[in-house]
Design a protein around this motif. Structure first.
Motif, short mmCIF file in Angstrom:
data_model
loop_
_atom_site.label_atom_id
_atom_site.label_comp_id
_atom_site.label_asym_id
_atom_site.label_seq_id
_atom_site.Cartn_x
_atom_site.Cartn_y
_atom_site.Cartn_z
N ILE A 32 0.85 -1.19 0.00
CA ILE A 32 0.00 0.00 0.00
C ILE A 32 0.89 1.24 0.00
N ILE A 33 0.33 2.36 -0.44
CA ILE A 33 1.02 3.64 -0.48
C ILE A 33 0.39 4.55 0.57
N VAL A 34 1.22 5.25 1.33
CA VAL A 34 0.72 6.19 2.33
C VAL A 34 1.18 7.59 1.96
N VAL A 35 0.24 8.50 1.82
CA VAL A 35 0.53 9.91 1.58
C VAL A 35 0.34 10.64 2.91
N ASP A 36 1.45 10.98 3.56
CA ASP A 36 1.40 11.61 4.88
C ASP A 36 1.74 13.09 4.73
N GLU A 37 0.72 13.92 4.68
CA GLU A 37 0.93 15.37 4.57
C GLU A 37 1.04 16.03 5.94
N ASP A 38 0.81 15.26 7.00
CA ASP A 38 0.82 15.82 8.35
C ASP A 38 2.18 15.66 9.02
N LYS A 82 1.36 -3.95 3.81
CA LYS A 82 2.74 -3.50 4.03
C LYS A 82 2.92 -2.16 3.32
N VAL A 83 3.37 -1.16 4.07
CA VAL A 83 3.61 0.16 3.49
C VAL A 83 4.92 0.11 2.69
N VAL A 84 4.81 0.23 1.37
CA VAL A 84 5.99 0.14 0.52
C VAL A 84 6.53 1.50 0.11
N ARG A 85 5.73 2.55 0.31
CA ARG A 85 6.20 3.88 -0.12
C ARG A 85 5.46 4.95 0.68
N MET A 86 6.24 5.89 1.19
CA MET A 86 5.68 7.06 1.87
C MET A 86 5.84 8.27 0.94
N LEU A 87 4.75 9.01 0.74
CA LEU A 87 4.78 10.17 -0.16
C LEU A 87 4.36 11.42 0.60
N PRO A 88 4.94 12.57 0.21
CA PRO A 88 4.57 13.82 0.89
C PRO A 88 3.28 14.44 0.35
N SER A 89 2.84 14.01 -0.86
CA SER A 89 1.63 14.58 -1.45
C SER A 89 1.00 13.55 -2.38
N ASP A 102 2.41 -2.13 -7.65
CA ASP A 102 1.24 -3.02 -7.56
C ASP A 102 0.47 -2.80 -6.26
N ALA A 103 0.41 -1.57 -5.81
CA ALA A 103 -0.30 -1.23 -4.58
C ALA A 103 -1.79 -1.07 -4.88
N THR A 104 -2.62 -1.71 -4.08
CA THR A 104 -4.06 -1.67 -4.30
C THR A 104 -4.75 -0.58 -3.49
N VAL A 105 -4.04 0.03 -2.53
CA VAL A 105 -4.65 1.04 -1.66
C VAL A 105 -3.69 2.22 -1.50
N ILE A 106 -4.25 3.43 -1.55
CA ILE A 106 -3.50 4.65 -1.22
C ILE A 106 -4.20 5.30 -0.03
N ALA A 165 -8.06 -2.98 1.90
CA ALA A 165 -8.91 -1.90 2.39
C ALA A 165 -9.46 -2.22 3.79
N MET A 166 -9.84 -3.46 3.99
CA MET A 166 -10.35 -3.85 5.32
C MET A 166 -9.25 -3.75 6.37
N ALA A 167 -8.02 -4.11 6.00
CA ALA A 167 -6.91 -4.03 6.95
C ALA A 167 -6.64 -2.58 7.34
N VAL A 168 -6.64 -1.68 6.36
CA VAL A 168 -6.43 -0.26 6.65
C VAL A 168 -7.55 0.27 7.53
N ASN A 169 -8.76 -0.13 7.24
CA ASN A 169 -9.91 0.34 8.02
C ASN A 169 -9.84 -0.16 9.46
#
Length: 384
Positions: free
Chosen positions: A50-56, A75-82, A94-98, A133-137
């Protein structure tokens, strides 16, 4: 009764004298049992990227990310600022969730402004996207409960009452690519592509083997001694007939109201290379095995598990390496990935380069080997 027993014995002799039939009858159940068993050996989807966009970039958002990493399903494979280029990066991994954590997330929670975490779900693969999606939720709900309890307990409010006071932040799930969640849009194209591969393989399995069995190959070789020309004489009719099948598939898309929008000419190129790869495999087997039955049986062994091994319904990353290697030599594996990227995920053309190159390599290798073997057979019969 005696004659009946003799006929039974004769059938057994015929069976054991046919090595291909014996191998298929006994070996195929073992092969498919081991193969399919290893494909689904893990039993459940784990460590989906999954990809996480952490703007905080706050301690609270970091805690949320750690909770997602601790979940076995994702598994978080990439952290993005935006969110800029997040969709393209998700396709590459191949990330199914952002997961989008907005700016001011922690401050909003502390000030009870109810900030919003957005979860972008790629619906191109129902199984993996739903699991991720269920895991993130679950992680989000756990964090919510923790924030609620901690905040209210500091104020002297019992935990049971605190859980009913307010929701510190809310989550919004946005399904992408398959907004309706219709499983037909996911399954039908994949199955039809596999059917196209099978009819091509079955047709071309008889291309040269029938000539050898019927004794007409000598006449054919005398009329055209160029092996390259002979190969294309065999495959061109099938490619032309495949155009009719593709038009039929387009009609299915219209009938079932499936929106299929992509770069038309790039898709035509990918489809043409796919058909060449399949045709050259069929021709190669038909040349190497001069028996129609044996050629058909071998190609069916290749074609039958193609859909399972393609990664279209089950992530290939969860399969053993040796299973992935088998899948990589089947053209439909790469073509289904191209189809998903172009029509379901709406990715750019450059995302399909690896699949197109892989199909081109399969086509080139099979064509070269088939040309060499056919040239040797032409030389042999013409000398006689």
């Amino acid at each position: 009764m005696k004659k009946f027993i003799e006929l039974i014995q004769r059938e057994f002799k015929l069976f054991f004298n046919n090595s291909v039939l014996m191998m298929l009858f006994i070996g195929a159940p073992i092969l498919y049992g081991v193969l399919i068993g290893h494909v689904y050996q893990q039993g459940k989807v784990t460590e989906m990227p999954i990809i996480v966009v952490d703007e905080d970039s706050s301690p609270m958002s970091a805690t949320f990310v750690d909770m997602m990493n601790d979940n076995e399903s994702i598994k978080v494979v990439r952290m993005l600022p935006s969110l800029f280029d997040s969709k393209e990066i998700a396709i590459e991994h191949d990330a199914t969730v952002i997961v989008h954590i907005p700016k001011g997330f922690a401050a909003g929670v502390q000030q009870k402004r109810v900030p919003e975490v957005t979860i972008f779900v790629d619906g191109s693969n129902t199984l993996t996207s739903n699991t991720a999606a269920m895991a993130v939720n679950v992680c989000a709900m756990t964090l919510k409960a923790g924030v609620q309890i901690e905040t209210q307990m500091k104020q002297g409010v019992p935990a049971k009452i605190a859980a009913e006071q307010y929701e510190p932040f809310k989550t919004t799930m946005v399904r992408q690519n398959i907004r309706s969640g219709n499983y037909l849009y996911f399954m039908l194209p994949g199955v039809l592509i596999i059917v196209l591969q099978q009819v091509l393989l079955l047709g071309l399995a008889l291309s040269f083997s029938s000539e050898f069995e019927n004794g007409t190959f000598v006449e054919l070789a005398q009329r055209m001694r160029n092996p390259v020309g002979l190969i294309f004489v065999k495959i061109i009719p099938y490619i032309l007939m495949s155009i009719g099948i593709l038009v039929l598939y387009w009609g299915f898309g219209k009938w079932y109201e499936m929106p299929l929008h992509a770069d038309f000419w790039w898709f035509v190129l990918c489809t043409f290379v796919f058909m060449l790869a399949v045709c050259f495999i069929g021709v190669l087997v038909s040349i190497v095995l001069p028996s129609q039955l044996k050629a058909t049986e071998i190609l069916m062994v290749i074609a039958t598990p193609a859909f399972i091994l393609s990664g279209f319904t089950w992530p290939s990353s969860l399969m053993p390496t040796w299973v992935q290697l088998i899948a990589d030599v089947i053209p439909s594996t790469h073509y289904l990935r191209i189809f998903r990227i172009m029509f379901i995920q709406h990715g750019e053309n450059y995302h399909t380069y690896s699949g197109l190159i892989a199909m081109a390599i399969i086509a080139a290798v099979c064509f070269i080997v088939a040309t060499v073997v056919l040239a040797m057979k032409i030389r042999k019969v013409t000398r006689r």
